[in-house]
Design a protein around this motif. Sequence first.
Motif, short mmCIF file in Angstrom:
data_model
loop_
_atom_site.label_atom_id
_atom_site.label_comp_id
_atom_site.label_asym_id
_atom_site.label_seq_id
_atom_site.Cartn_x
_atom_site.Cartn_y
_atom_site.Cartn_z
N UNK A 58 0.82 -1.21 0.00
CA UNK A 58 0.00 0.00 0.00
C UNK A 58 0.86 1.26 0.00
N UNK A 59 1.94 1.25 0.77
CA UNK A 59 2.84 2.39 0.82
C UNK A 59 3.46 2.64 -0.55
N UNK A 60 3.87 1.57 -1.23
CA UNK A 60 4.48 1.72 -2.55
C UNK A 60 3.48 2.22 -3.58
N UNK A 61 2.28 1.65 -3.58
CA UNK A 61 1.29 2.03 -4.59
C UNK A 61 0.72 3.43 -4.35
N UNK A 62 0.65 3.85 -3.09
CA UNK A 62 0.13 5.19 -2.80
C UNK A 62 1.23 6.24 -2.75
#
Length: 95
Positions: free
Chosen positions: A47-51
């Motif tokens: 989630x951190x990478x995609x956001x």
Amino acid sequence: RARFDAALAADAELLEEFATFEAIFGAPLEAPVADAPDLLPAVQKKLRERSRGRFYRDRFAEAGPSWPMWLSLVFVLLVAALSVAATSWIAMTPG
């Protein structure tokens, strides 16, 4: 499990109830399943990478406060200074 089997062998009513339980719920009681892997860190990382850091930020990697925070701080200080100036100006005007 051995104590449970011994209790079933010793008590006919318990054995009958357990047979009913097996008929309703299926297979007999099994040993607990092995511990499931902890997926939370991997999901949070994804989630951190995609956001792009918007969700589940890695706070330890941040060097300091970001520019929006500084901009907000300057804005709040400016509003406070203008409020003090306006209050003192109103107090000094006659009438």
